[in-house]
Design a protein around this motif. Sequence first.
Motif, mmCIF file in Angstrom:
data_model
loop_
_atom_site.group_PDB
_atom_site.id
_atom_site.type_symbol
_atom_site.label_atom_id
_atom_site.label_comp_id
_atom_site.label_asym_id
_atom_site.label_seq_id
_atom_site.Cartn_x
_atom_site.Cartn_y
_atom_site.Cartn_z
ATOM 1 N N ILE A 17 0.975 -1.340 0.178
ATOM 2 C CA ILE A 17 0.053 -0.029 0.121
ATOM 3 C C ILE A 17 0.809 1.416 0.085
ATOM 4 O O ILE A 17 0.599 2.186 -0.705
ATOM 5 N N ALA A 18 2.041 1.454 0.822
ATOM 6 C CA ALA A 18 2.893 2.251 0.785
ATOM 7 C C ALA A 18 3.532 2.397 -0.579
ATOM 8 O O ALA A 18 3.714 4.070 -1.264
ATOM 9 N N GLN A 19 3.903 1.419 -1.062
ATOM 10 C CA GLN A 19 4.611 1.441 -2.358
ATOM 11 C C GLN A 19 3.518 2.166 -3.521
ATOM 12 O O GLN A 19 3.834 2.822 -4.234
ATOM 13 N N PHE A 20 2.266 1.824 -3.628
ATOM 14 C CA PHE A 20 1.322 1.925 -4.361
ATOM 15 C C PHE A 20 0.958 3.697 -4.399
ATOM 16 O O PHE A 20 0.888 4.277 -5.282
ATOM 17 N N ASN A 21 0.905 4.124 -3.197
ATOM 18 C CA ASN A 21 0.635 5.267 -2.829
ATOM 19 C C ASN A 21 1.669 6.260 -2.739
ATOM 20 O O ASN A 21 1.563 7.543 -2.541
ATOM 21 N N ARG A 23 4.212 6.693 -0.258
ATOM 22 C CA ARG A 23 4.507 7.259 0.996
ATOM 23 C C ARG A 23 5.788 6.216 1.517
ATOM 24 O O ARG A 23 6.190 5.238 0.858
ATOM 25 N N TYR A 37 10.940 4.787 0.979
ATOM 26 C CA TYR A 37 10.026 4.391 -0.002
ATOM 27 C C TYR A 37 10.356 3.049 -0.484
ATOM 28 O O TYR A 37 11.551 2.649 -0.704
#
Length: 80
Positions: A17-21, A23, A37
């Motif tokens: 989710i962090a990679q997709f967004n 963040r 990242y």
Amino acid sequence: MFTFETTDQKEVRRFRIAQFNGRTATARSDGSAVTGYVRSVLESKSSVPPRWTITIVPAEAKTRTLRPSSRVRAFVEDLY
């Protein structure tokens, strides 16, 4: 770059989710923490239980920038 392996599906989901967004994410390992990242999340299909290799690029430490001083004072001084 920081690379580590995990078998925790919840942790993998958080990194994806962090990679997709776009963040930053924090990975904790052996008492140390790396914030950066997420570059890749790769699954090793040949292992049981499933294992993922996660690569994190450390983020630059953010420095707080100061706001420029007010220009009103300089303008008022020019009038007098």
